[in-house]
Structure formats: C-alpha cells, structure tokens
Design a protein around this motif. Structure first.
Motif, mmCIF file in Angstrom:
data_model
loop_
_atom_site.group_PDB
_atom_site.id
_atom_site.type_symbol
_atom_site.label_atom_id
_atom_site.label_comp_id
_atom_site.label_asym_id
_atom_site.label_seq_id
_atom_site.Cartn_x
_atom_site.Cartn_y
_atom_site.Cartn_z
ATOM 1 N N GLY A 2 0.824 -1.317 0.128
ATOM 2 C CA GLY A 2 0.091 0.033 -0.006
ATOM 3 C C GLY A 2 0.854 1.304 0.061
ATOM 4 O O GLY A 2 2.021 1.198 0.404
ATOM 5 N N ASP A 3 0.393 2.413 -0.291
ATOM 6 C CA ASP A 3 0.861 3.686 -0.666
ATOM 7 C C ASP A 3 1.268 4.185 0.737
ATOM 8 O O ASP A 3 2.384 4.947 0.908
ATOM 9 C CB ASP A 3 0.109 4.618 -1.254
ATOM 10 N N GLU A 4 0.704 4.066 1.875
ATOM 11 C CA GLU A 4 1.039 4.626 3.017
ATOM 12 C C GLU A 4 1.700 3.367 4.089
ATOM 13 O O GLU A 4 2.155 3.748 5.124
ATOM 14 C CB GLU A 4 -0.369 4.897 4.056
ATOM 15 N N ALA A 5 2.113 2.497 3.486
ATOM 16 C CA ALA A 5 2.881 1.404 4.154
ATOM 17 C C ALA A 5 4.301 1.916 4.536
ATOM 18 O O ALA A 5 4.993 2.632 3.938
ATOM 19 C CB ALA A 5 2.972 -0.015 3.383
ATOM 20 N N GLY A 6 4.749 1.391 5.802
ATOM 21 C CA GLY A 6 6.155 1.705 6.126
ATOM 22 C C GLY A 6 6.676 0.713 7.012
ATOM 23 O O GLY A 6 5.806 -0.237 7.571
ATOM 24 N N THR A 7 7.881 0.834 7.337
ATOM 25 C CA THR A 7 8.480 -0.119 8.745
ATOM 26 C C THR A 7 8.684 0.406 10.014
ATOM 27 O O THR A 7 8.951 1.388 10.178
ATOM 28 C CB THR A 7 9.937 -0.749 7.910
ATOM 29 N N LEU A 8 8.013 -0.273 10.677
ATOM 30 C CA LEU A 8 8.072 0.048 12.150
ATOM 31 C C LEU A 8 9.621 -0.085 12.773
ATOM 32 O O LEU A 8 10.251 -0.584 12.561
ATOM 33 C CB LEU A 8 7.172 -0.769 12.945
ATOM 34 N N GLY A 9 9.980 1.319 13.113
ATOM 35 C CA GLY A 9 11.261 1.246 13.735
ATOM 36 C C GLY A 9 11.255 1.295 15.257
ATOM 37 O O GLY A 9 10.353 1.324 16.008
ATOM 38 N N GLY A 10 12.370 1.102 15.948
ATOM 39 C CA GLY A 10 12.606 1.112 17.568
ATOM 40 C C GLY A 10 13.946 1.111 18.129
ATOM 41 O O GLY A 10 14.727 1.727 16.943
#
Length: 453
Positions: free
Chosen positions: A305-313
């Motif tokens: 999806g266009d708004e997808a991203g990878t969660l960071g921490g």
C-alpha cells in the motif's frame, strides 16, 4: 519496543548478584572511587560476552581511575520496573526501549541529562525524530539514544534450502511469505512462519504488521492527546494473514504463546522458518540463543500500500533518578565512553569493534543510525576489518531498507495498548472462527478508554 530487553553484565557473577540487591548507589566506595553499577547483557549471555565486557570495563577504568564499574545482570521488563526502582535494585545505568521512554520520563522515573548532552555537544547531532522519544514537553532530555533498528523478516536459510526455496531470494510480498511458509511446513515439518503473541509482544508485532500494510493503531488528535484506530484495514489484513497461515495452510506450528525470548529460541533451534522482529536481533540469536551464523538470513519486511512503512524502534541509555551527583557524573562518563564515542570517533569505533571481535562477539549487525546515515556508513568503513557477521546473508535487508519509510511506534499508553492486542492475536491463532471485526472493535474501545485517562 525494543527488540526488547538488553542488559546484563560483568565478569564475576557473585559480584553482579550482590550489586543487584545493594540498593541505591551510594557514590564513593571504600577506596574513594565512585562505584557505578551498569547493566548490559540479559541473563543467559555466553561466557564470551562477559569476557568482552570485562575487557571493555578495564579499558574504561584505565581512562577513568576514579570510577569502579560493577556489572549487573539486568533485563528490561516494563511491568516490574516500578518495583525495581522503588526497591533500589535497578542499575545506575541501564537501557529502556523507545516505547517506554515517554511514560518513564513523564512519571519522573528517569534522570534529566539535558545539560550533560549539551556539554558533550550531542544535542544537535541526534536524529531529531529519535531524540523526541526522550524529550519532554519543556524540551528537557532524559536519556542518550544509543541504538535504533527497523523491523525485518528473519529467515532460516537451511529450512529454505530443505524446502526447495532460494535463500538468496527471500519473499518480497506477504503472499510470497505465506506461500514460502506453507512450503516449509509441508517439506520440513517445521513451522513456516510464527509471530509473537504474549507479554505485549503480540501487540508490538501486530502494530508492525499493521504499519507494513499502511495502517496505524493510533493517531495524534491535534490537541495533545491520541485517538485509538486499532479497528483499521491494515490491522484486519494482518490478522487475516495470521488466520490463513494458521488455519488454511497449517504452516504456523503449534506454539501460540511466543514472546521475544521464546520465538528467538525456536528460531535459533531451527524450528521456525520466518518471523518478524527488529533488525538488530542477530546479535542475541548467536550470543544468547546459540544460532549458527550460516543459518541466518535477513530481508526487509514486505510493504503493501501507498502508506505502508516499516516500524522502527531502539533503546536509550538512561540513568536511575535515585543516584547522587557523583554517580550521575560517572554514569554520563560511562554512557559517553561505552555507547556514544564509537558512533562518532574512528579510534573509539575501532577499539570497540576489535574488543568485541577478539571475544567472538558480533560486529556489524544491521542497525539504523541514531545520528546520521553518513556517519553510520562511515563507521562501517572504520571497523570493516573487524566485521564478523554474515552481511552477505543480510543483503536483501541492507540494500532495501533505505527505500522504506520509517514509522515510529505509537506514543500514547504504548505498552498498555500493546497488552490489549495480545489476546486479539491469541484469539485468531487459537480459534478458527474468531471474529476479527468484533475483537478489534472491543480492543479499540478499550484503548480509547486508556488514552482518555
């Protein structure tokens, strides 16, 4: 959250355990030195890890003869933190996940280090997004961001080969992950894919899976508060994926109560083909869980999806609020020397890398920069001769991670909201007919009640 919990330490277990119950730091010891209790590895780290720390401890004390470092076994656990703080059993220096830092500083449970960070010249060097995690509403800073990671898909190269999959060409979509998981389960009898489900890690990984599908479990309401958005299409898709892997493909395995430690154990033991967690977990897999390096593979988490991203921490080096001024000063010296200098200074970076490599500890595990990407990549050049992790087996992650949009973890009642999502994940994995819509609707209402408090 952090690929959760780092911290343990020293060389002599008896001293470590004695220090763990010694109460608040009292400053100088009988020799006139400032006694500093620090935490670093979790319980269960191998002997080589202790040997590496012992060497670093000696190096620090040679440069700081007025400080006596005492290593303590310590593992971050949010539910027991307040008890440890009240009982005086916390180290003077320890690390906490990004997810918990805001709550801890707002509760007065971390030491203000604004002046010290300014004096060291780090304030403008940190990635501002990361620094925000330890900054209060007045701009005061309560810790040193020391390590960051992005979510990754970890996979067992041996199981890939046994299942007829190419370990150099790992899945790039969730459909491909599902197909690979099914093939691993059918060909090897091992779980093709699994996911954490308890101790707040179920909520953590469901949040990561949501972000990867363009959703978010929480939004800023624009008025200093937060709005729960657990009932969104991304979370529903993530839960449907788990349902299908478990019930349609029979590829999930038989363990539905895994957390950070137990899923690492299963993976290191060769019982699991794929799972998601922070990109920094390789070090713990080899050091603490005995995984053979040649089995390991890492790629980016699939995005949809266009708004997808990878969660960071990541995690933050912090100081107990109960220490005296002398111990606080010693703690800042230690954090600067042990955590920060290797990020900025070539000589410090090489000394740290050499010391770790000489003790067979991992050097070169993929991370995200807490400072700048340029500095991070330059530091890899500095320590190139000491890198001993199989970065060629992590190429799919290393080459693609910069193309993914990083997404921060939710800030409002983070751990409490994660805890609400744990039983949702468990229900989907243990009840074929679990009503995902109803589960999320209830969790969303409960989360909003928490956020409104």
């Amino acid at each position: 959250m952090k690929s959760p919990g780092k911290a343990v330490i020293a060389g002599i277990a008896a001293i470590a355990m004695a220090g763990a119950f010694a109460g608040c730091s009292a400053g100088a010891d009988a020799s006139g030195k400032v006694e500093l209790r620090v935490g670093t590895f979790p319980p269960g780290a191998d002997a080589a890890a202790y040997e590496a720390f012992e060497a670093q401890e000696k190096q620090f004390e040679e440069d700081h003869p007025d400080i006596d470092v005492i290593g303590l076994e310590y593992e971050w656990e949010g539910p027991t933190f307040a008890v440890q703080l009240a009982g005086g059993s916390l180290p003077d220096v320890f690390t906490v996940p990004f997810t918990d830092s805001k709550t801890l500083l707002e509760n007065g449970q971390l030491m203000d280090v604004t002046d010290e960070i300014d004096e060291l010249g780090y304030t403008d060097s940190f990635n501002p997004v990361i620094l925000d995690g330890v900054t209060d509403a007045d701009g005061r800073i309560y810790g040193f961001p020391r390590q960051a990671y992005a979510m990754g898909l970890h996979y067992n190269r041996d199981l890939f080969e046994q299942a007829g999959l190419d370990p150099d060409d790992p899945p790039q979509t969730w459909d491909e992950v599902r197909a690979a998981a099914k093939q691993i389960a059918e060909k090897t009898g091992k779980a093709g894919y699994a996911q954490m489900a308890i101790n707040n890690t179920g909520g953590w990984q469901l949040t990561a899976a949501t972000a990867a599908r363009g959703g978010s479990i929480q939004t800023d309401d624009g008025d200093g508060g937060y709005e729960a958005t657990l009932d969104n299409d991304g979370t529903k898709a993530a839960l449907q994926f788990l349902h299908d892997v478990r019930w349609e493909d029979n590829a999930f395995g038989a363990k539905f109560d895994l957390d950070w430690g137990t899923i690492n154990q299963e993976f290191a033991a060769g019982n699991l083909g794929m799972y998601t967690s922070g990109s920094d977990v390789y070090t713990a897999l080899v050091r603490d869980f005995g995984m053979k390096p040649e089995q390991y593979g890492l790629t980016v988490i699939p995005l949809d999806g266009d708004e997808a991203g990878t969660l960071g921490g990541g995690d933050i080096a912090v100081i107990s609020p109960s220490v005296d001024d002398a111990t606080k000063a010693a703690a800042v010296e230690w954090i600067d020397w042990y955590y920060m200098q290797k990020l900025l200074d070539e000589d410090a970076a090489k000394l740290d890398a050499k010391t770790l490599a000489d003790s067979d500890q991992a050097v070169g595990t993929p991370l995200l920069p807490v400072l700048s990407r340029e500095l991070y990549e330059e530091s890899l050049v500095w320590i190139e001769e000491y890198i001993n992790v199989p970065r060629d087996q992590m190429t799919p992650f290393i080459d693609r991670i910069w193309e993914q949009t990083p997404v921060g973890e939710p800030k409002g009642k983070t751990q409490e909201v994660y805890a609400l999502l744990d039983p949702v994940v468990q229900a989907v994995l243990t009840d074929r007919n679990a009503d995902i819509d109803a589960l999320l609707a209830q969790a969303d209402a409960d989360a909003q009640a928490l956020l409104d408090q």
